[in-house]
Design an enzyme around this catalytic site. Structure first.
Site, PDB file in Angstrom:
ATOM      1  CG  HIS A  70      -0.237  -0.157   2.505  1.00  7.19           C
ATOM      2  ND1 HIS A  70       0.105  -1.390   3.008  1.00  7.19           N
ATOM      3  CD2 HIS A  70       0.237   0.745   3.378  1.00  7.19           C
ATOM      4  CE1 HIS A  70       0.738  -1.231   4.146  1.00  7.19           C
ATOM      5  NE2 HIS A  70       0.841   0.059   4.407  1.00  7.19           N
ATOM      6  CB  ALA A  71       2.183   3.447  -1.710  1.00 10.92           C
TER       7      ALA A  71
END
Lengths: 157, 116
Positions: A70-71
Site C-alpha cells: 500500500h502507498a
C-alpha cells in the site's frame, strides 16, 4: 465505513499474473492495469516506486499467501483497491513465511488518508477469513474475485 | 458538541491483541493506550493462600491480559467497535475472551499547546 467493494471493480483485478519474483509480478500486474486504462503509464511508474519505498519500511505480507502492499500517491484521483492472483506463489516477507499468491494493493491520494487507514485495517481483518481466501483462489474471473469480496462483506460485519 | 465516551476493553486473548487494535483503527479509533494487566481472581488464587484452593479455576488461562483505554467520539463508535471486536474474536473458543464497556467523558483536553 466504505465497503471494500466500493473501491474496487473487476477491471482493477487480474488472474494468472506471472513473474520470477515479487517485484516482477508487481510490475507485470501494474502493466496490465495500464493496458486496461486503469492507470496511466506515469501513475504506474510512480505507484511502483511508492510501493517499493513502503516495502523498505517493513514487509506487507500478512501470512497465508496474502500481501497488502500500500502507498499514498497524489497522482491518483481516488483511493483504489487493485487485486492480483499470481500464477505461482513467490517469495515475499511474511509472518509465516508462506510464499505469496494474492496481492491486494491499496493506493490513493494523501487527501484521503483517513479512508486509506480504515480500509487497510478492514482489509487486514477480512483477509483472515479462510473461506474468503478459498473463494479468491478458486475464482475463475476478476468478476468472481469481486463477488468473493462482496460476499465476505455481507457475511462478516 | 461530541458525546465522547471512554471505552475500556479487557482482552483475555493476548494472541489477538494486534487483531483487536487493527479493528479499533477500522472502527475509527486511531489512538488508545494498552496496559498489560492481570485479573483479580488469578492474583488472589496465586498470591493469597486462603484462595489457593481456587487455582484450578484459572488453570490454562493466560497469566496476563491487556487493558485497552480509548476515548471515542460517541456511542455510535463504541457500538461499531463492539461489533467489530465480536467479529474478530468469533473464532476463539470459550466465553472469557474479554469485556468492553464505556463511560461518558465529561472533559477532554489535549496536553499540548495549539500551534501559533
Amino acid at each position: 465505513m466504505d465497503q471494500l467493494s466500493s473501491l474496487f471493480d473487476p477491471d482493477q483485478a487480474a488472474l494468472g499474473i506471472s513473474g520470477g519474483s515479487y517485484v516482477d509480478c508487481l510490475g507485470a500486474f501494474l502493466t496490465t492495469l495500464v493496458s486496461r486504462g486503469v492507470l496511466t503509464g506515469e501513475q504506474r511508474q510512480s505507484l511502483e516506486g511508492a510501493l517499493m519505498n513502503r516495502e523498505s519500511l517493513g514487509g506487507t505480507g500478512l501470512g497465508r499467501g496474502v500481501a497488502v502492499p500500500h502507498a499514498y500517491l497524489d497522482a491518483l484521483p481516488r483511493t483504489m483497491l487493485l487485486v492480483a492472483r499470481l500464477e505461482r506463489p513467490v517469495q515475499h516477507p511474511s509472518p509465516d513465511g508462506i510464499p505469496v499468491d494474492l496481492l491486494f494493493i491499496l493506493c490513493g491520494p494523501t487527501s484521503a488518508q483517513g479512508l486509506h487507514l480504515v480500509t487497510l485495517a478492514r482489509l487486514v481483518r477480512l483477509l483472515h477469513d479462510t473461506q474468503l481466501l478459498e473463494h479468491l483462489r478458486q475464482a475463475a474471473s476478476p468478476e468472481d474475485l469481486f463477488s468473493a469480496l462482496e460476499e465476505v462483506e455481507l457475511r462478516r460485519v | 458538541m461530541k458525546n465522547r465516551e471512554m471505552v475500556i476493553c479487557v482482552l483475555n486473548e493476548p494472541d489477538y491483541l494486534h487483531d483487536v487494535l487493527t479493528a479499533m483503527v477500522e472502527a475509527g479509533v486511531p489512538t488508545s493506550t494498552v496496559i498489560e494487566s492481570q485479573g483479580m481472581g488469578r492474583i488472589l488464587s496465586q498470591d493469597v493462600p486462603i484462595f489457593a484452593g481456587f487455582r484450578h479455576l484459572f488453570a490454562g488461562s493466560k497469566p496476563f491480559n491487556h487493558t485497552i483505554f480509548a476515548v471515542v467520539d460517541g456511542p455510535e463508535v463504541t457500538a461499531r467497535l463492539t461489533t467489530l471486536l465480536q467479529d474478530v474474536l468469533s473464532d476463539v473458543e470459550g466465553s472469557a475472551k474479554g469485556v468492553l464497556f464505556s463511560l461518558p467523558v465529561s472533559q477532554f483536553a489535549r496536553l499540548s499547546r495549539e500551534p501559533t
